[in-house]
Motif scaffolding. Structure first.
Motif, PDB file in Angstrom:
ATOM      1  N   VAL A  64       0.908  -1.042  -0.015  1.00 55.92           N
ATOM      2  CA  VAL A  64       0.120   0.249  -0.017  1.00 55.92           C
ATOM      3  C   VAL A  64       0.835   1.058  -0.544  1.00 55.92           C
ATOM      4  O   VAL A  64       1.835   1.367   0.560  1.00 55.92           O
ATOM      5  CB  VAL A  64      -1.107   0.165   1.278  1.00 55.92           C
ATOM      6  CG1 VAL A  64      -2.043  -0.992   0.815  1.00 55.92           C
ATOM      7  CG2 VAL A  64       0.040  -0.538   2.362  1.00 55.92           C
ATOM      8  N   GLU A  65       0.581   2.744  -0.425  1.00 56.33           N
ATOM      9  CA  GLU A  65       0.664   3.728  -0.286  1.00 56.33           C
ATOM     10  C   GLU A  65       0.300   4.128   0.458  1.00 56.33           C
ATOM     11  O   GLU A  65      -0.692   4.107   1.000  1.00 56.33           O
ATOM     12  CB  GLU A  65       0.655   4.397  -1.520  1.00 56.33           C
ATOM     13  CG  GLU A  65       0.991   5.963  -1.710  1.00 56.33           C
ATOM     14  CD  GLU A  65       0.732   6.379  -3.018  1.00 56.33           C
ATOM     15  OE1 GLU A  65       0.090   5.726  -3.504  1.00 56.33           O
ATOM     16  OE2 GLU A  65       0.869   7.945  -2.733  1.00 56.33           O
ATOM     17  N   MET A  66       0.950   4.911   1.202  1.00 55.75           N
ATOM     18  CA  MET A  66       1.056   5.350   2.341  1.00 55.75           C
ATOM     19  C   MET A  66       0.991   7.252   3.078  1.00 55.75           C
ATOM     20  O   MET A  66       2.200   7.298   2.949  1.00 55.75           O
ATOM     21  CB  MET A  66       1.715   5.036   4.005  1.00 55.75           C
ATOM     22  CG  MET A  66       1.390   3.473   3.746  1.00 55.75           C
ATOM     23  SD  MET A  66       1.919   2.512   5.194  1.00 55.75           S
ATOM     24  CE  MET A  66       1.291   3.250   6.424  1.00 55.75           C
ATOM     25  N   PRO A  67       0.258   7.682   1.838  1.00 54.86           N
ATOM     26  CA  PRO A  67      -0.074   9.238   1.916  1.00 54.86           C
ATOM     27  C   PRO A  67       0.362   9.387   3.020  1.00 54.86           C
ATOM     28  O   PRO A  67      -0.547   9.517   4.067  1.00 54.86           O
ATOM     29  CB  PRO A  67      -0.406   9.669   1.130  1.00 54.86           C
ATOM     30  CG  PRO A  67      -1.805   8.397   0.784  1.00 54.86           C
ATOM     31  CD  PRO A  67      -0.976   7.224   1.668  1.00 54.86           C
TER      32      PRO A  67
ATOM     33  N   SER B 213       7.415   3.979   6.014  1.00 58.41           N
ATOM     34  CA  SER B 213       6.767   5.999   5.648  1.00 58.41           C
ATOM     35  C   SER B 213       6.929   5.633   7.572  1.00 58.41           C
ATOM     36  O   SER B 213       7.371   5.039   7.983  1.00 58.41           O
ATOM     37  CB  SER B 213       5.440   5.669   5.585  1.00 58.41           C
ATOM     38  OG  SER B 213       4.853   4.041   6.193  1.00 58.41           O
ATOM     39  N   ILE B 214       6.606   7.015   8.294  1.00 54.69           N
ATOM     40  CA  ILE B 214       6.236   7.004   9.267  1.00 54.69           C
ATOM     41  C   ILE B 214       4.699   7.220  10.147  1.00 54.69           C
ATOM     42  O   ILE B 214       4.196   8.438   9.947  1.00 54.69           O
ATOM     43  CB  ILE B 214       7.089   8.112  10.412  1.00 54.69           C
ATOM     44  CG1 ILE B 214       8.347   7.690   9.937  1.00 54.69           C
ATOM     45  CG2 ILE B 214       6.939   8.336  11.820  1.00 54.69           C
ATOM     46  CD1 ILE B 214       9.452   8.402  10.332  1.00 54.69           C
ATOM     47  N   VAL B 215       3.673   6.576  11.002  1.00 53.68           N
ATOM     48  CA  VAL B 215       2.935   6.965  11.399  1.00 53.68           C
ATOM     49  C   VAL B 215       3.224   7.651  12.573  1.00 53.68           C
ATOM     50  O   VAL B 215       3.396   6.971  14.006  1.00 53.68           O
ATOM     51  CB  VAL B 215       2.551   5.598  11.406  1.00 53.68           C
ATOM     52  CG1 VAL B 215       0.687   5.411  11.811  1.00 53.68           C
ATOM     53  CG2 VAL B 215       1.768   5.204  10.437  1.00 53.68           C
TER      54      VAL B 215
ATOM     55  N   GLY C  94       5.243   7.493   2.631  1.00 46.48           N
ATOM     56  CA  GLY C  94       5.878   6.814   2.145  1.00 46.48           C
ATOM     57  C   GLY C  94       5.257   5.318   2.145  1.00 46.48           C
ATOM     58  O   GLY C  94       3.820   5.160   1.407  1.00 46.48           O
ATOM     59  N   TYR C  95       5.434   3.994   1.733  1.00 48.55           N
ATOM     60  CA  TYR C  95       5.054   2.448   1.988  1.00 48.55           C
ATOM     61  C   TYR C  95       5.073   2.206   2.488  1.00 48.55           C
ATOM     62  O   TYR C  95       5.851   2.042   3.806  1.00 48.55           O
ATOM     63  CB  TYR C  95       6.061   2.093   0.601  1.00 48.55           C
ATOM     64  CG  TYR C  95       5.731   2.890  -0.543  1.00 48.55           C
ATOM     65  CD1 TYR C  95       4.572   2.855  -2.254  1.00 48.55           C
ATOM     66  CD2 TYR C  95       6.219   3.488  -1.561  1.00 48.55           C
ATOM     67  CE1 TYR C  95       4.276   3.622  -3.324  1.00 48.55           C
ATOM     68  CE2 TYR C  95       6.041   4.771  -2.049  1.00 48.55           C
ATOM     69  CZ  TYR C  95       5.050   4.476  -3.288  1.00 48.55           C
ATOM     70  OH  TYR C  95       5.206   5.018  -3.968  1.00 48.55           O
ATOM     71  N   GLY C  96       4.529   0.783   2.453  1.00 47.67           N
ATOM     72  CA  GLY C  96       4.203  -0.186   3.769  1.00 47.67           C
ATOM     73  C   GLY C  96       3.175  -1.456   3.363  1.00 47.67           C
ATOM     74  O   GLY C  96       3.056  -1.311   1.504  1.00 47.67           O
ATOM     75  N   PHE C  97       3.273  -2.079   3.980  1.00 49.62           N
ATOM     76  CA  PHE C  97       2.598  -4.026   3.652  1.00 49.62           C
ATOM     77  C   PHE C  97       1.264  -3.844   5.288  1.00 49.62           C
ATOM     78  O   PHE C  97       1.680  -3.962   6.132  1.00 49.62           O
ATOM     79  CB  PHE C  97       3.270  -5.020   3.367  1.00 49.62           C
ATOM     80  CG  PHE C  97       3.869  -5.063   2.068  1.00 49.62           C
ATOM     81  CD1 PHE C  97       3.636  -5.762   1.252  1.00 49.62           C
ATOM     82  CD2 PHE C  97       5.329  -4.508   2.481  1.00 49.62           C
ATOM     83  CE1 PHE C  97       4.401  -5.408   0.315  1.00 49.62           C
ATOM     84  CE2 PHE C  97       6.338  -4.233   0.570  1.00 49.62           C
ATOM     85  CZ  PHE C  97       5.833  -4.992  -0.042  1.00 49.62           C
TER      86      PHE C  97
END
Length: 283
Positions: A79-82, A103-105, A149-152
């Motif tokens: 997934v893209e994480m905008p 990415s950073i959440v 960023g991105y992630g799964f």
């Protein structure tokens, strides 16, 4: 504490941003080294959709033994994480658990009147959705993406099934959760007892640890929202660090020039957090 309603966006991930099972299948085929003529033609195209990312770029997934990893792999969605996307609101049941790669959440605690502050950050080292496997049900925090960023991701039901097996995945998730709770505790104490300069240095260093560069894209307004302080306080603290040659700030872009200098300014909270993460997740 400050409001962060200005960064709320849709929680849903557009369908075109989710790479279908073909990419994961191609990745699995590539890792196993088993490649037929048909998969040889389709794998490069499918893997291109991953933008160079791999589930193993997440620290927890990378630490899984091969058997556990391969059992989970078919269920992972890329997934893209905008920036600004809300993964989950406080009080909601998470339907997916996320494994960031670059990415950073940010986990935010919000009061009834909408005020909020950041309680923890999660990057490539961890997982977003500990409430799912800790049995708490609804999320206690709002989780939103502060660095794009991105992630799964994997369905919560699938992760729970794997967690219930025990073994390596369960142990890794529990150790990460312990580290996360440690970060939360130190963040609360730091925000209450330490100076704005120390808080800002801690915040910058925790972000840098989860990035591959020395640049952080973040406005002073948003930093103030994260720390739960007035914008003017962040402006003054950032000016002090810039005058000392430790950072350069311009138009929402912070460049860390002297990391060692930042570390000289921090309180004990950052070192304690880092030590716990290294002890629990790197050993």
């Amino acid at each position: 504490m400050a409001h962060v309603s200005n960064v709320r966006t849709s929680r849903s991930v557009p369908a075109h941003q989710i790479i279908n099972a073909n990419a994961i299948a191609a990745l699995k085929t590539k890792e196993k080294g088993a490649c037929t003529e048909q998969t040889a033609r389709s794998a490069p195209r499918a893997l291109a959709g991953l933008h160079g990312h791999n589930p193993r770029h997440n620290g927890l997934l990378a630490a899984l033994p091969a058997a556990d990893y391969e059992r989970l792999l078919p269920h992972l969605e890329f997934v893209e994480m905008p920036f600004g996307m809300t993964i989950c609101e406080a009080g909601e049941q998470m339907q997916h658990v996320y494994f960031p790669t670059n990415s950073i959440v940010s986990l935010l605690y919000e009061t009834a009147d909408g005020a909020s502050s950041e309680t923890a950050v999660i990057g490539y080292e961890g997982v977003v959705g500990h409430d799912v496997f800790m049995g708490g049900g609804a999320s206690l925090n709002r989780a939103f993406i502060k660095t794009a960023g991105y992630g799964f991701r994997v369905r919560a039901s699938v992760l729970m099934e794997e967690f219930s097996r025990g073994g390596a995945l369960q142990q890794l998730l529990l150790r990460f959760t312990q580290a996360l709770f440690t970060q939360m505790a130190h963040t609360v104490a730091c925000n209450r007892h330490h100076t704005i300069v120390q808080q800002l240095c801690r915040w910058l260093l925790l972000s840098l640890d989860r990035l591959q560069s020395n640049q952080i894209s973040m406005t002073q307004d948003l930093i103030a929202n994260m720390l739960g302080v007035r914008r003017e306080s962040v402006t003054e603290a950032a000016r002090k660090l810039q005058e000392e040659g430790l950072i350069h700030y311009s138009r929402g872009q912070i460049t860390v020039v002297d990391r060692v200098g930042l570390e000289d300014h921090i309180c004990e909270c950052y070192a304690s957090i880092k030590r716990v993460y290294e002890g629990l997740l790197l050993n």
